[in-house]
Design an enzyme around this catalytic site. Structure first.
Site, PDB file in Angstrom:
ATOM      1  CE  LYS B  77      42.859  42.445  35.525  1.00 14.04           C
ATOM      2  NZ  LYS B  77      42.318  41.365  36.425  1.00 14.04           N
ATOM      3  CB  SER B 152      44.001  42.613  39.904  1.00 17.81           C
ATOM      4  OG  SER B 152      43.269  41.636  39.021  1.00 17.81           O
ATOM      5  CB  SER B 176      41.182  39.403  39.792  1.00 14.82           C
ATOM      6  OG  SER B 176      42.447  39.599  40.813  1.00 14.82           O
TER       7      SER B 176
END
Lengths: 107, 484
Positions: B77, B152, B176
């Site tokens: 990420k 997210s 997330s």
């Protein structure tokens, strides 16, 4: 105790402007309006926590119950290479970060 | 090699059935084919990953000891530092920022011979639950491109679902990892707070953030946890415990475990999510677990508490982005104040500004007592109530989110999107481990997930139940159009 809290007990003319000043973000006039409405909606939703009795409840200072403060050994070690970190600097002069004058009237 | 798990990649590589270079090339080709529809990746490590692959192939030929992750392509990420690569947090303010160091998890991966393949898209600074708050375009759900992949960790979940890579790392502050995993029909794990080092993770809510894996199955999650679930001297909130042999522990039988279900809290589910959850509870019973009713109704206030505390912490953590030492600096400033104000105005997206202002407000002198201090007290209550619940059960089962993935753009007001975190924020507020595993599909073919939550530090037990549930069900599928 139910509290009725107005969004920002600040003067009529400085609601979102005041927050934007505190946050150091210069909002556009359109953003001031939409963020104002948005934040009011969210803050009204958050008011529900006022219903909960927390008279005898301490503040959560650490989510992990730590038995002692975490310390690091006080040793001198090689840190990261300074040049590598300065590579991300927006404006450098002689290895120093260049910024506009801090005090008005400075050259 | 399409659709192989991390273990399969590793085993094929170690046995010499495929080279690391072939693995990387296949992965890069897949990403190139699919990324224009998904926008799951922001940065692809073409040169770096092939160089690493060649080095790994040499290592194998020399019969040197290979790491646990040898031959496994892993995506990261974009809020986790990979030295020398862009770490943008999907924000214009860090668009050209290159990481000067490795995050601890990155270094641990490299030490175990992982093939880092690229950085994944996300909601800007991890603020969002839809994958639509990135400065570099929305991510799309591979099950239905009109739908959000959640967030997210949107790109990570979409990449694993589309079988672009078997493992992608995410971060979880209020759900997330778990929520996008559920929306994409993959497995997502948020460890106990402090189990995985946050060194090198760009901070959003420092008392809430945890890094964790998104994988196809729990077996792969366990492998990753063996590598990253370690004490870190650079993170003062890191738990000082050795890593477990998670892959051994997850094979234990779960018969006799007491599973708490907070039925009175589950009133906001869509009909399909409710039916699916009830079917999952039946599966748990069939595994020999004992189902008990528990009361964690205080979590109805979890979203309010979470958004007060997370926004407050975010407003402080993002104060460092001021255009001075790194990140975007405006070219319009006439004085120092304007460097701060205009760099942040130009660099931050709408949702980030929203949360910074919110956080600034709840921390301001006139409001702090009513919002921030109050929320901290309610957080203590939440921790106490969960601890009480865990006296009556070993683990808690609940849905991941109230419904399946919505269409992009369907949220009408800010609370709608925040509401998707209803069942996930509790684990972050209390520092508990939480696992999302696929539990089925809606009639329209969208994935649903079930969540298992444990007491702090009971990561192995949570993974154990997740593995048992997954072994007893058959919900690991590949979306149409992303098969071989």
């Amino acid at each position: 105790m139910h509290l009725c809290i107005k969004f920002l007990d600040m003067s009529e003319n400085s609601k979102a402007k005041n927050l934007s000043r505190l946050s150091r973000i210069r909002l556009s006039p359109e953003e001031e309006i939409t963020l104002d409405e948005n934040i009011q909606t969210i803050l009204n939703y958050m008011l529900q926590i006022q219903e909960i009795n927390t008279d005898e409840t301490p503040i959560c200072t650490n989510v992990l119950p730590l038995s002692e403060t975490v310390f690091e050994e006080d040793n001198v070690i090689n840190s990261y290479d300074r040049e590598t970190f300065l590579e991300n600097a927006p404006d450098l002069v002689g290895g120093m970060l260049k910024v506009p004058p801090v005090i008005e009237g400075d050259a | 090699m399409h659709g192989k798990t991390a273990h399969e990649f590793h085993n094929h590589f170690v046995r010499g059935e495929i080279s690391a270079r072939e693995i990387v090339q296949i992965t890069l080709d897949n990403i190139e084919r699919c990324n224009k529809n998904l926008n799951a990746f922001l940065n692809i490590f073409k040169k770096r990953s092939l160089q690493k692959a060649d080095a790994l192939d040499s290592k194998r030929l020399k019969k040197a000891k290979l790491g646990k992750l040898a031959g496994i392509p892993i995506a990261i990420k974009d809020n986790i530092h990979v030295k020398g690569e862009f770490t943008t947090c999907a924000s214009k303010i860090l668009e050209n920022y290159r990481a000067p160091f490795n995050a601890t998890v990155t270094q641990l991966f490299e030490d175990e011979d992982a093939l880092l393949i690229g950085k994944t898209n996300m909601d800007e600074f991890a603020m969002g639950g839809s994958g639509t708050h990135s400065a570099f375009g929305n991510t799309h759900n591979p099950w239905d491109l009109r739908c959000t992949p959640g967030g997210s960790s949107s790109g990570s979940a979409a990449a694993v679902a589309a079988r672009l890579c078997p493992i992608a790392m995410g971060s979880d502050t209020g759900g997330s990892i778990r929520q996008p995993a559920a929306y994409n029909g993959v497995t997502g794990y948020k460890p106990t707070y402090g189990r995985v080092s946050r060194y090198g993770l760009v901070a959003f809510g420092s008392s809430l953030d945890q890094i964790g894996p998104i994988t196809q199955n729990v077996h792969d999650s366990a492998l990753i946890m063996e590598v990253i679930g370690k004490h870190c001297l650079r993170d003062s909130t890191s738990i000082n415990e050795k890593s477990f042999s998670y892959r051994e522990v997850i094979e234990k039988p779960v018969k006799g475990l007491k599973i708490g279900i907070p039925w009175s809290f589950l009133t906001q589910l869509s009909q399909e999510a409710k039916t699916n959850f009830e079917a999952s509870v039946k599966t748990l019973k069939d595994l020999g677990t004992e189902i008990v009713d528990i009361d964690i109704a205080i979590l109805r206030h979890g979203i309010a508490v979470y958004y007060i505390l997370a926004s407050a912490e975010a407003s402080t953590n993002l104060a460092r982005f001021d255009g001075i030492r790194y990140g975007k600096r405006t070219s319009e400033a006439k004085n120092l104040e304007e460097v701060f104000e205009l760099s942040r105005q130009e660099g931050f997206g709408w949702e980030v500004k929203n949360r910074i202002l919110l956080g600034t407000y709840v921390l301001s002198a006139s409001s702090q007592e009513a919002y921030y201090i109050k929320a901290q007290r309610v957080r203590t209550l939440i921790i106490q109530k969960l601890n009480e619940a865990f006296k009556h059960c070993d683990l808690i089962a609940l849905p991941v989110s109230p419904s399946s993935a919505p269409h992009i753009g369907s949220y009408k007001n800010p609370i709608d999107e925040y509401f998707q975190d209803l069942y996930t924020v509790g684990a972050n507020l209390a520092g508990c481990p939480g696992l999302s595993v696929p539990s089925g599909f809606t009639e329209s073919g969208l994935p649903l997930g079930i969540q298992f939550m444990g007491p702090q530090r009971q990561d192995a037990r949570v993974l154990n139940l997740g593995h048992a549930f997954q072994s007893a069900t058959d919900h690991l599928k590949t979306p149409k159009g992303f098969g071989e």
